[in-house]
Design a protein around this motif. Structure first.
Motif, PDB file in Angstrom:
ATOM      1  N   GLY A 126      44.793  63.685  -2.873  1.00  0.00           N
ATOM      2  CA  GLY A 126      45.200  64.969  -3.441  1.00  0.00           C
ATOM      3  C   GLY A 126      45.374  66.065  -2.420  1.00  0.00           C
ATOM      4  N   GLY A 127      45.512  65.681  -1.152  1.00  0.00           N
ATOM      5  CA  GLY A 127      45.715  66.660  -0.088  1.00  0.00           C
ATOM      6  C   GLY A 127      44.460  67.350   0.399  1.00  0.00           C
ATOM      7  N   HIS A 128      43.298  67.026  -0.185  1.00  0.00           N
ATOM      8  CA  HIS A 128      42.072  67.729   0.214  1.00  0.00           C
ATOM      9  C   HIS A 128      41.052  66.829   0.908  1.00  0.00           C
ATOM     10  CE1 HIS A 128      40.851  66.058  -3.741  1.00  0.00           C
ATOM     11  NE2 HIS A 128      39.674  65.952  -3.151  1.00  0.00           N
ATOM     12  N   CYS A 129      41.341  65.525   1.036  1.00  0.00           N
ATOM     13  CA  CYS A 129      40.382  64.602   1.649  1.00  0.00           C
ATOM     14  C   CYS A 129      40.672  64.407   3.136  1.00  0.00           C
ATOM     15  CB  CYS A 129      40.436  63.232   0.959  1.00  0.00           C
ATOM     16  SG  CYS A 129      39.863  63.227  -0.739  1.00  0.00           S
ATOM     17  N   ALA A 130      39.614  64.315   3.930  1.00  0.00           N
ATOM     18  CA  ALA A 130      39.767  63.945   5.336  1.00  0.00           C
ATOM     19  C   ALA A 130      40.121  62.465   5.413  1.00  0.00           C
ATOM     20  CB  ALA A 130      38.464  64.211   6.087  1.00  0.00           C
ATOM     21  N   VAL A 131      41.034  62.107   6.322  1.00  0.00           N
ATOM     22  CA  VAL A 131      41.391  60.710   6.556  1.00  0.00           C
ATOM     23  C   VAL A 131      40.853  60.303   7.919  1.00  0.00           C
ATOM     24  CG1 VAL A 131      43.259  59.032   6.836  1.00  0.00           C
ATOM     25  CG2 VAL A 131      43.459  60.844   5.122  1.00  0.00           C
ATOM     26  N   VAL A 132      40.019  59.254   7.940  1.00  0.00           N
ATOM     27  CA  VAL A 132      39.475  58.756   9.197  1.00  0.00           C
ATOM     28  C   VAL A 132      40.073  57.379   9.475  1.00  0.00           C
ATOM     29  CG1 VAL A 132      37.378  60.137   9.229  1.00  0.00           C
ATOM     30  CG2 VAL A 132      37.361  58.000   7.969  1.00  0.00           C
ATOM     31  N   ASP A 133      40.966  57.339  10.456  1.00  0.00           N
ATOM     32  CA  ASP A 133      41.651  56.117  10.878  1.00  0.00           C
ATOM     33  C   ASP A 133      40.821  55.516  12.009  1.00  0.00           C
ATOM     34  OD1 ASP A 133      43.330  54.177  11.893  1.00  0.00           O
ATOM     35  OD2 ASP A 133      44.919  55.554  12.511  1.00  0.00           O
ATOM     36  N   THR A 134      40.062  54.470  11.716  1.00  0.00           N
ATOM     37  CA  THR A 134      39.069  53.958  12.660  1.00  0.00           C
ATOM     38  C   THR A 134      39.600  52.774  13.460  1.00  0.00           C
ATOM     39  OG1 THR A 134      38.104  52.440  11.006  1.00  0.00           O
ATOM     40  CG2 THR A 134      37.207  54.678  11.122  1.00  0.00           C
ATOM     41  N   PHE A 135      39.442  52.830  14.778  1.00  0.00           N
ATOM     42  CA  PHE A 135      39.750  51.680  15.629  1.00  0.00           C
ATOM     43  C   PHE A 135      38.462  51.074  16.141  1.00  0.00           C
ATOM     44  CE2 PHE A 135      40.038  49.807  19.849  1.00  0.00           C
ATOM     45  CZ  PHE A 135      40.922  48.762  19.586  1.00  0.00           C
ATOM     46  N   TRP A 136      38.318  49.767  15.943  1.00  0.00           N
ATOM     47  CA  TRP A 136      37.181  49.010  16.483  1.00  0.00           C
ATOM     48  C   TRP A 136      37.469  47.541  16.300  1.00  0.00           C
ATOM     49  CZ3 TRP A 136      33.219  46.813  13.021  1.00  0.00           C
ATOM     50  CH2 TRP A 136      33.526  46.974  11.669  1.00  0.00           C
ATOM     51  N   GLN A 137      36.533  46.679  16.705  1.00  0.00           N
ATOM     52  CA  GLN A 137      36.753  45.243  16.690  1.00  0.00           C
ATOM     53  C   GLN A 137      35.478  44.510  16.282  1.00  0.00           C
ATOM     54  OE1 GLN A 137      37.748  45.172  20.947  1.00  0.00           O
ATOM     55  NE2 GLN A 137      39.843  44.596  20.391  1.00  0.00           N
ATOM     56  N   THR A 138      35.635  43.226  15.972  1.00  0.00           N
ATOM     57  CA  THR A 138      34.450  42.387  15.754  1.00  0.00           C
ATOM     58  C   THR A 138      33.505  42.522  16.940  1.00  0.00           C
ATOM     59  OG1 THR A 138      35.791  40.795  14.507  1.00  0.00           O
ATOM     60  CG2 THR A 138      33.668  40.021  15.323  1.00  0.00           C
ATOM     61  N   GLU A 139      34.081  42.536  18.127  1.00  0.00           N
ATOM     62  CA  GLU A 139      33.285  42.553  19.343  1.00  0.00           C
ATOM     63  C   GLU A 139      32.573  43.882  19.586  1.00  0.00           C
ATOM     64  OE1 GLU A 139      36.895  39.825  20.036  1.00  0.00           O
ATOM     65  OE2 GLU A 139      36.432  41.676  18.967  1.00  0.00           O
ATOM     66  N   THR A 140      33.107  44.988  19.075  1.00  0.00           N
ATOM     67  CA  THR A 140      32.495  46.293  19.361  1.00  0.00           C
ATOM     68  C   THR A 140      31.347  46.616  18.409  1.00  0.00           C
ATOM     69  OG1 THR A 140      33.924  47.643  17.925  1.00  0.00           O
ATOM     70  CG2 THR A 140      34.761  47.130  20.134  1.00  0.00           C
TER      71      THR A 140
ATOM     72  N   THR B 104      34.879  52.707  17.527  1.00  0.00           N
ATOM     73  CA  THR B 104      34.930  53.170  18.917  1.00  0.00           C
ATOM     74  C   THR B 104      35.874  54.361  19.099  1.00  0.00           C
ATOM     75  OG1 THR B 104      36.553  51.433  19.363  1.00  0.00           O
ATOM     76  CG2 THR B 104      34.254  50.981  19.971  1.00  0.00           C
ATOM     77  N   ILE B 105      36.999  54.370  18.392  1.00  0.00           N
ATOM     78  CA  ILE B 105      37.899  55.525  18.418  1.00  0.00           C
ATOM     79  C   ILE B 105      38.144  55.937  16.972  1.00  0.00           C
ATOM     80  CG2 ILE B 105      40.151  56.417  19.127  1.00  0.00           C
ATOM     81  CD1 ILE B 105      40.219  54.376  21.343  1.00  0.00           C
ATOM     82  N   THR B 106      37.815  57.183  16.636  1.00  0.00           N
ATOM     83  CA  THR B 106      37.855  57.601  15.237  1.00  0.00           C
ATOM     84  C   THR B 106      37.745  59.120  15.113  1.00  0.00           C
ATOM     85  OG1 THR B 106      36.666  57.459  13.127  1.00  0.00           O
ATOM     86  CG2 THR B 106      35.346  57.242  15.109  1.00  0.00           C
ATOM     87  N   PRO B 107      38.379  59.689  14.113  1.00  0.00           N
ATOM     88  CA  PRO B 107      38.110  61.111  13.819  1.00  0.00           C
ATOM     89  C   PRO B 107      36.722  61.267  13.203  1.00  0.00           C
ATOM     90  CG  PRO B 107      40.117  60.308  12.713  1.00  0.00           C
ATOM     91  CD  PRO B 107      39.378  59.111  13.204  1.00  0.00           C
ATOM     92  N   LEU B 108      36.195  62.468  13.260  1.00  0.00           N
ATOM     93  CA  LEU B 108      34.989  62.829  12.516  1.00  0.00           C
ATOM     94  C   LEU B 108      35.406  63.854  11.477  1.00  0.00           C
ATOM     95  CD1 LEU B 108      32.354  63.204  15.396  1.00  0.00           C
ATOM     96  CD2 LEU B 108      32.830  61.204  13.964  1.00  0.00           C
ATOM     97  N   PRO B 109      35.193  63.573  10.186  1.00  0.00           N
ATOM     98  CA  PRO B 109      35.685  64.476   9.134  1.00  0.00           C
ATOM     99  C   PRO B 109      35.095  65.870   9.262  1.00  0.00           C
ATOM    100  CG  PRO B 109      34.159  62.843   8.233  1.00  0.00           C
ATOM    101  CD  PRO B 109      34.442  62.425   9.630  1.00  0.00           C
ATOM    102  N   GLY B 110      35.966  66.857   9.174  1.00  0.00           N
ATOM    103  CA  GLY B 110      35.530  68.240   9.305  1.00  0.00           C
ATOM    104  C   GLY B 110      35.445  68.711  10.734  1.00  0.00           C
ATOM    105  N   CYS B 111      35.582  67.798  11.692  1.00  0.00           N
ATOM    106  CA  CYS B 111      35.481  68.158  13.109  1.00  0.00           C
ATOM    107  C   CYS B 111      36.772  67.895  13.875  1.00  0.00           C
ATOM    108  CB  CYS B 111      34.351  67.363  13.780  1.00  0.00           C
ATOM    109  SG  CYS B 111      32.709  67.668  13.114  1.00  0.00           S
TER     110      CYS B 111
END
Length: 586
Positions: free
Chosen positions: A339-353, A357-364
Motif C-alpha cells: 500500500g505504499g507505506h511498507c519498507a521493502v528489505v531486499d536481502t542478499f545472502w547465501q547458504t554459506e553466509t 550480508t547486504i540488506t536495507p534496514l527498515p526506517g534507516c
C-alpha cells in the motif's frame, strides 16, 4: 508462539514455546532411544509441519547434527545426501499435500533407503509422521494421541498407501506417547556443529555446508531483529521451506532466538486461489512478511484485485530473498501489497553466509528498487576484477567479502580442501560469493547474478554440472551443456544442449524423457525448460566448451563475440538453425 497454517485453509492450529519445549524434549528422548548421540548426523525429509521443527530442535538439544533435505528432492538426491554425511537415522512423513496434489514422501524415502542399502549404508531407523494417510492395517490399534502438534489430517486419503518395513520403520506418534518430557541438554562448545545443509556445487557433487552453534545463532538472531525491525507484539511470517537455508535461519533459529511470534505455512501461494498469502496475512495480522521474488512475479499476473480484496493493514515490513528482485516486481510489492507505506528489505545472502550480508534496514536505509543496498554490520564487501584487482568507486565485478562474520560456514562436511578451493582460492584473502555485482555512485550494491557454473531458478541454486551429469546418464545422450535462459516468473530457467549417440533421433518424446530424467535424478524443481538438439558443441581447440556462445544462442542473441578460437565455427550456425521456436517467446 507458532501459528500453524496447513495446506488446506481450514487446517490450522498453534503451539506455545512451552509446549514446543516439551515436544522437543520428548523427541530428543526418542532419538536417544535409537542410539543417536552427540556428533551423529540425522537426515530429515519432511513437509512444512511443526514436527519438522521439533525434529531439528531435538537434534540440537542432544548435540546431533541435522541434515534437512528439501521435500522436493528425488530419491537419488536424498540417498546421496544421507550417504555423504553418514546419517544414522531418517525422519520423514507418510506424505504431504502440495496444493491439490498428494505426494507420497515415504515412497521417495523408501527408495532412497534402498539405494543406500544397495551401497552398503544402512540407517538404524526411519521415524515416520502420520500426516495425510490412514494408519496401515498392521498399525490400526495405534492411533495417535491428540496434542498440540499431531492431529488427524484434514483431508486423509483412503487410497493413500504407505509401505512398512518391520524392524526399520516406526511411527512418530507411537514413540512420542511413551517418551518422557524431561531431557537434559547436551552442553556443547560454540564451535561444535549445529547442522549441515547441502547446496549444489560447480563440480556437480552437492556440498554439505556446515554451520556451528555460537556464531550462527548470534548472527541469525541479530539479522532477524534488525533487518525486520522485530519488536514484541509483531507477527512474523517467512514463506520459505525449512528445507532451504532461509527456512533454517528465518523460520526457525533467528525468530526463535528472538522469541518471535511466527506463522509456519505448509501450502502454496496459489491454493485454493492466488489470494492465499494475503488472506493469511489478514488472518494472523502479520506485520513482517518475507518471501521470494519468484512468488511475487507469479502473483503479479493474477492482477491487483487478488491482493486488494484483503486488508493487509497490519503489514509494515516486506522482505525478499533468494534472488535479485527486478524493479518492476519491487514496485508492485511496495505499492500494491504494501500500500505504499511498507519498507521493502531486499536481502542478499547465501547458504554459506548463514544470514543476511547486504540488506536495507527498515526506517534507516533509503532504498532503491532492485538494489540490495548496503552491507550488514561487520560485513565488508568489495568488487574484484577477473585479474584479482580490487575495484574502487562505481564498478562491476566479482562480489567478495574482506573479513569474516559470525554466521560464515566453517567447512564443507568431510572435505575442508573443497571449502578452501571453492571460496578462497580464486581471490586469496577474500571470501568469493560466486555472484557478480555493481556498485553505484552512492555505494549501493546491485546483485547481477551468478558468474560461475551455477544458476538460480526460482531461488533454488542449481549446478549446471549436476544437471549435465543427470542428462548424460540417459543412454541416448553422449554430451550435454547447460546454460541459463531468461524466464518471466522464475527469473531464469535451464536451457540444455544435448549431443546424441550415433543413430539416435531427437524427438519430442526424447525431450520429455530427458526432462523426466532430471526430475528423477535431482527433483521436479530442476526440470529443464528447454532441451535443444546439438549435433556438436562450440569448443575451443583444447576441447573447452565456449559457454558464452551457448548462452547467446539460448537467449536469441546472435552477437557471439570472438569465435576464432573455436575448433569448428560452423557448429554455431547449425545450433542457431536448430534453436526451438518456443525459446524465442521469452
Amino acid at each position: 508462539m507458532f501459528f500453524r497454517e496447513g495446506n488446506d485453509p481450514d487446517d490450522d492450529g498453534s503451539i506455545t514455546y512451552g509446549n514446543l519445549f516439551k515436544e522437543v524434549c520428548k523427541f530428543a528422548n526418542v532419538l536417544k532411544k535409537y542410539g543417536v548421540k552427540k556428533g551423529d548426523r540425522v537426515a530429515i525429509y519432511m513437509p512444512m509441519i511443526l514436527q519438522l521443527q521439533v525434529a531439528m530442535l531435538s537434534c540440537a538439544r542432544i548435540g546431533a547434527v541435522h541434515s534437512i533435505v528439501f521435500g522436493g528432492f528425488s530419491s537419488e538426491s536424498l540417498a546421496e545426501r544421507i550417504m555423504d554425511s553418514s546419517c544414522c537415522l531418517l525422519i520423514t512423513a507418510d506424505g504431504a499435500y502440495r496444493g491439490p496434489k498428494l505426494l507420497n514422501l515415504k515412497e521417495i524415502a523408501d527408495n532412497a533407503l534402498k539405494i543406500c542399502a544397495d551401497r552398503n549404508h544402512a540407517v538404524s531407523a526411519s521415524i515416520v509422521v502420520r500426516h495425510v494417510g490412514p494408519t496401515p492395517a498392521s498399525m490400526q490399534n495405534s492411533e495417535p494421541a491428540s496434542n498440540t502438534i499431531t492431529s488427524p489430517p484434514k483431508r486423509p486419503s483412503s487410497q493413500f498407501k504407505s509401505n512398512w518395513v518391520e524392524g526399520r520403520d516406526v511411527w512418530w506418534h507411537n514413540e512420542m506417547e511413551v517418551a518422557s518430557e524431561e531431557c537434559a541438554c547436551e552442553w556443547l562448545d560454540a564451535e561444535d556443529p549445529l547442522f549441515m545443509l547441502y547446496t549444489s556445487g560447480s563440480t556437480g557433487k552437492p556440498k554439505g555446508v556446515l554451520h556451528t552453534i555460537g556464531g550462527y545463532m548470534l548472527y541469525t538472531y541479530l539479522t532477524f531483529k534488525y533487518v525486520f525491525d522485530y519488536k514484541p507484539g509483531d507477527v512474523y511470517w517467512c514463506t520459505a521451506d525449512i528445507g532451504w537455508i532461509t527456512g533454517h535461519s528465518y523460520v526457525v533459529y533467528g525468530p526463535m532466538a528472538a522469541g518471535a511470534t511466527s506463522v509456519v505455512f505448509e501450502g502454496t501461494p496459489f491454493y485454493p486461489d492466488a489470494g492465499r498469502f494475503w488472506q493469511i496475512c489478514d488472518k494472523y495480522l502479520v506485520s513482517k512478511f518475507y518471501t521470494a521474488p519468484t512468488a511475487i512475479r507469479a502473483l503479479m499476473k493474477f492482477g491487483d484485485e487478488e491482493v486488494t480484496k484483503y486488508s493487509r493493514s497490519s503489514l509494515s515490513v516486506l522482505g525478499t530473498v533468494g534472488e535479485p528482485i527486478n524493479p518492476e516486481a519491487w514496485l508492485w510489492y511496495h505499492t500494491i501489497v504494501g500500500g505504499g507505506h511498507c519498507a521493502v528489505v531486499d536481502t542478499f545472502w547465501q547458504t554459506e553466509t548463514g544470514g543476511h550480508t547486504i540488506t536495507p534496514l527498515p526506517g534507516c536505509t533509503v532504498t532503491k528498487p532492485g538494489s540490495a543496498t548496503l552491507p550488514f554490520f561487520g560485513v565488508v564487501p568489495a568488487l574484484m576484477s577477473e585479474e584479482g584487482k580490487e575495484l574502487e568507486g562505481e564498478a562491476e565485478g566479482y562480489l567478495v567479502f574482506k573479513q569474516p562474520w559470525p554466521g560464515i560456514m566453517r567447512t564443507v562436511y568431510g572435505d575442508h580442501s573443497r571449502f578452501e578451493t571453492t571460496y578462497f582460492k580464486k581471490f586469496p584473502g577474500y571470501y568469493t560469493t560466486g555472484d557478480g555485482a555493481k556498485r553505484d555512485a552512492d555505494g549501493y550494491y546491485w546483485i547481477t547474478g551468478r558468474i560461475d557454473d551455477m544458476l538460480n531458478v526460482s531461488g533454488h541454486l542449481l549446478s549446471t554440472a549436476e544437471i549435465e551429469s543427470a542428462l548424460v546418464e540417459h543412454p541416448s545422450v553422449v554430451e550435454a551443456a547447460v546454460v541459463t535462459h531468461p524466464h518471466p516468473i522464475k527469473g531464469e530457467c535451464t536451457y540444455c544442449f544435448v549431443t546424441l549417440m550415433n543413430g539416435c533421433e531427437f524427438t519430442d518424446l526424447l525431450s520429455t524423457d530427458l526432462k523426466n530424467t532430471v526430475r528423477k535424478k535431482i527433483g521436479p524443481f530442476a526440470q529443464p525448460d528447454y532441451i535443444q538438439n546439438a549435433p556438436g558443441l562450440p569448443k575451443t581447440r583444447s576441447g573447452k566448451i565456449m559457454r558464452r556462445v551457448l548462452r547467446s544462442i539460448a537467449r536469441n542473441d546472435d552477437e557471439f563475440g570472438d569465435t576464432s578460437t573455436l575448433a569448428d565455427p560452423s557448429v554455431v550456425d547449425l545450433l542457431v538453425k536448430l534453436r526451438p521456436p518456443s525459446s524465442r517467446d521469452q
